[in-house]
Design a protein around this motif. Structure first.
Motif, PDB file in Angstrom:
ATOM      1  N   ARG A 158       0.854  -1.193   0.000  1.00  0.00           N
ATOM      2  CA  ARG A 158       0.000   0.000   0.000  1.00  0.00           C
ATOM      3  C   ARG A 158       0.891   1.245   0.000  1.00  0.00           C
ATOM      4  O   ARG A 158       2.020   1.194   0.489  1.00  0.00           O
TER       5      ARG A 158
ATOM      6  N   ASP B  61      -0.380   5.100   4.231  1.00  0.00           N
ATOM      7  CA  ASP B  61      -1.732   4.530   4.276  1.00  0.00           C
ATOM      8  C   ASP B  61      -2.005   4.006   5.693  1.00  0.00           C
ATOM      9  O   ASP B  61      -1.355   3.061   6.153  1.00  0.00           O
TER      10      ASP B  61
ATOM     11  N   THR C 261      -3.022   0.215   6.614  1.00  0.00           N
ATOM     12  CA  THR C 261      -1.925  -0.759   6.503  1.00  0.00           C
ATOM     13  C   THR C 261      -1.248  -0.971   7.861  1.00  0.00           C
ATOM     14  O   THR C 261      -0.712  -2.049   8.132  1.00  0.00           O
TER      15      THR C 261
END
Lengths: 331, 369
Positions: A76, A80, A83
């Motif tokens: 990702r 993010d 995550t």
């Protein structure tokens, strides 16, 4: 090597591309760092103080915002938030709430990572066992030694059963027995397929557990790769004989200063490369001349040598590479 | 929801670990017990659970004045004195470390590396920081309701309004405290800054109060002067033969009226200026006075009336306040206070708080730790 086979078959756990960070006051902490960590390996990040290691780690974990960053963490984009449910983190000099017990700390950070209560309850006893803190689990953090806090910190980093574990100086303040235990935990994590990202000053420890390392200096990535690959150029055989160097030495054999000093009347012969077969004719001829061979040993640069060379090269970009210099010019 | 619960539980544990929280809680309970030690018998008031008594025909168990007094004591001592002064200062001291500790290096890293947005983290931490005051005021309010109910069979559930009102009052100051804590990262700087801010609010409200103490009697005087002028004008129309004497009187009255109006003009001007500044600031004292509206809704008798003996029976068997002209001015001030709109008191205060919290949140979210 098992780790190598696995890493070549799996995607990157961390794939950072051209990460920049400039703090206010125009301090450039990171100057286009790129870094790849394979899934399932133990990766060590080295660098002197101020190299930007912690900044890089904090950018991966959204503690700091990058000025510019490309790449991914666990597939990702960097930054993010969801995550992070798959990441465990133990920061350097961490401060945990002193009013909580060790068990409560693990539970609290597990909950913040989104781990359901029933799962936490199931996992916490095992984690306490793993970090050998079972007997102290219900004491307040305020009563813990530095080493105990590191252990609980490690347990909280594992409570969400993360795919990626990022540990910043995990053995800081831990006694030798504890260090060995932490090392075995790291190896255990790798066996279970977790990726471990280590940031440490203890080069000897990194050397013992890391599959791959990266060296950062002054906000730049200097080198990264397997330790064997990074030290390949420095591999050599060193032969110590009594007396002066023979006059017939072939050109691939270099003469270095005796490790026992000039007064010892000994000579150091160095051949670059790690093929044992290549030095057999030399040994045969020396023996044929009746020379006394004191020692024959394969040598390669340690991680510390590699690190020091990287730092020196960054400070003096024109300097000759250490491994060869050492072979050519002596120790 | 898991993260919400975790943050809430952590906030409670943090409170629980603070000695000051339990000291304030202990003092709150002592205050409620002290409140409950006051009783009303068939002949008058009793103190220390009946150990001593004072005979008073107005303050008997069945008298509505006793109920009014009980509510007034709750408001004047437990809320005004204890909660909104002493307990608030202690609460600010206890909670001022929450944000600086939260964002300290090494502590914040652990939290920010979790899958929770910075805004949610900030808001959870902010609102759960109010738990301190919520718990204190809840214990006090429930204690007061039970005391009044059991002592006088007066189940004054509106007392529970103290929970949101006092919490809101505290939140104005706490918002400033959090903002300063986030910006400076220093608990001490945040505490001092908040106290200075609170003192400024108090000084502004006090200045308006002092102006009103002069303005309202002056306005009452102007009204009387106007009435006199109107009456004189009417008399002059009705009795043209007394023209000279009345005209002179009328002229004098008009001059007095103009002089009174001129005297009050600067006061009104300054009041308007201060009130316009206050309109964008939180109204701490007015917010607390909202409780008064709820608690005194069925009578115009206030605590001062009872203490000064200005209470007299009415024809229907009830009681009413007996006021002199001086206390008429006080009553008018009171009425003006009650006439302030909820929007002006709460709306603008909450807007201020929201603005300060938004600024603190922006600093918190944008900062590199």
């Amino acid at each position: 090597m098992v780790a190598t086979e696995r890493t070549t078959q799996t995607p990157f756990a961390i794939d950072l591309v051209d990460v920049h960070k400039t703090y206010r006051g125009r301090i450039r902490a990171l100057r286009g760092v790129s870094l790849q960590v394979h899934a399932g390996e133990i990766f060590g990040l080295l660098g002197p103080n101020g190299a930007g290691k912690s900044t890089l780690v904090k950018i991966m974990l959204t503690v700091i915002r990058a000025t510019r960053a490309g790449g991914t963490v666990l597939g990702r984009p960097v930054g993010d938030k969801p995550t992070l449910a798959r990441v465990g983190y133990l920061p350097e000099h961490h401060v945990m709430p002193r009013y909580l017990t060790g068990r409560q700390v693990i539970d609290h950070f597990g909950a913040l990572a989104g781990v359901p209560r029933s799962v936490r309850r199931q996992r916490i006893p095992g984690l306490l066992e793993l970090v050998t803190m079972k007997d102290w689990a219900d004491h307040r953090i305020g009563q813990y030694s530095k080493g105990m806090m590191q252990r609980i910190g490690l347990a909280q980093a594992l409570v969400n059963d993360p795919d990626l574990v990022v540990l910043d100086e995990p053995t800081d303040g831990v006694d030798p027995v504890g260090r060995r235990e932490i090392r075995s935990i790291l190896l255990h994590l790798r066996e279970r397929g977790h990726t471990v990202f280590l940031n440490s000053h203890l080069l000897s420890e990194l050397e013992m557990v890391c599959d791959r390392v990266a060296i950062m200096v002054q906000g730049r990535m200097h080198q990264q790769g397997r330790i064997e690959d990074l030290t390949r150029d420095s591999r050599r055989y060193e032969i110590v004989i009594d007396g002066d160097p023979p006059g017939w030495l072939p050109p691939d054999i270099h003469v270095g200063a005796s490790p026992a000093g000039e007064a010892s009347k000994q000579t150091l012969l160095v051949r670059l490369g790690d093929e044992a077969q290549a030095i057999q004719p030399l040994i045969d001829r020396l023996r044929g001349e009746g020379r006394t061979i004191r020692s024959v040993r394969p040598v390669r640069e340690s991680l510390e040598d590699l690190f020091m060379r990287a730092v020196e090269n960054e400070d003096h970009p024109g300097a000759v590479r250490g491994g060869r210099r050492r072979a050519e010019g002596g120790a | 929801m898991i993260q919400f619960t975790a943050m809430l539980r952590d906030a409670y544990r943090e409170l629980n670990s603070k000695k000051l929280f339990w000291i304030i809680m202990g003092l709150t309970i002592v205050s409620v017990v002290g409140f409950g030690s006051i009783g009303f018998g068939p002949k008058g008031m009793t103190f220390f659970f009946g150990l001593t008594s004072v005979e008073n025909e107005v303050l008997t168990r069945d008298s509505p004045v006793a109920r009014i007094l009980y509510r007034a004591i709750f408001k004047a001592f437990l809320v005004d004195l204890w909660l909104t002064w002493a307990a608030t200062i202690l609460a600010l001291i206890a909670t001022t470390t929450i944000f600086p500790d939260f964002i300290a290096r090494g502590a914040i890293d652990l939290v920010l590396a979790k899958p929770i947005s910075r805004l949610r983290l900030f808001l959870y931490k902010y609102f759960f920081g109010l738990l301190f005051m919520v718990l204190e005021v809840t214990v006090l309010s429930i204690g007061a309701v039970l005391t009044m109910g059991l002592r006088l069979d007066d189940w004054a559930w509106e007392v529970l309004l103290a929970i949101p009102v006092v919490t809101l009052f505290f939140s104005y100051l706490y918002a400033v405290n959090v903002f300063l804590g986030v910006v400076t990262r220093s608990a001490l700087a945040a505490l001092l800054g908040t106290i200075v801010f609170w003192a400024m609010l108090f000084a502004l409200a006090l200045t308006v109060g002092i102006i009103d103490m002069n303005r309202i009697p002056a306005e009452m005087g102007i009204e009387q002067a106007r009435q006199r002028v109107t009456a004189l004008e009417a008399r002059l129309t009705e009795n043209p033969e007394a023209e000279d004497r009345l005209a002179q009187l009328l002229e004098t009255s008009r001059e007095e009226l103009v002089a009174q109006e001129a005297a009050i003009a600067p006061l009104a001007r300054w009041r308007d200026r201060i009130q316009s500044i206050r309109s964008v600031l939180p109204k701490t004292s007015e917010t607390i006075e909202l409780l008064d509206r709820a608690l005194r809704r069925d009578s115009d008798i206030n605590f001062g009336d009872i203490m000064q003996g200005n209470v007299e029976p009415t024809a229907d068997g009830g009681f009413r306040a007996k006021r002199e002209a001086e206390s008429e001015a006080a009553a008018r001030m009171d009425a003006e206070q009650r006439a302030l709109s909820l929007w002006w008191i709460l709306g603008t205060s909450i807007l201020f708080e929201a603005g300060v919290i938004a600024a603190a949140a922006i600093v918190f979210i944008r900062r590199d730790y």
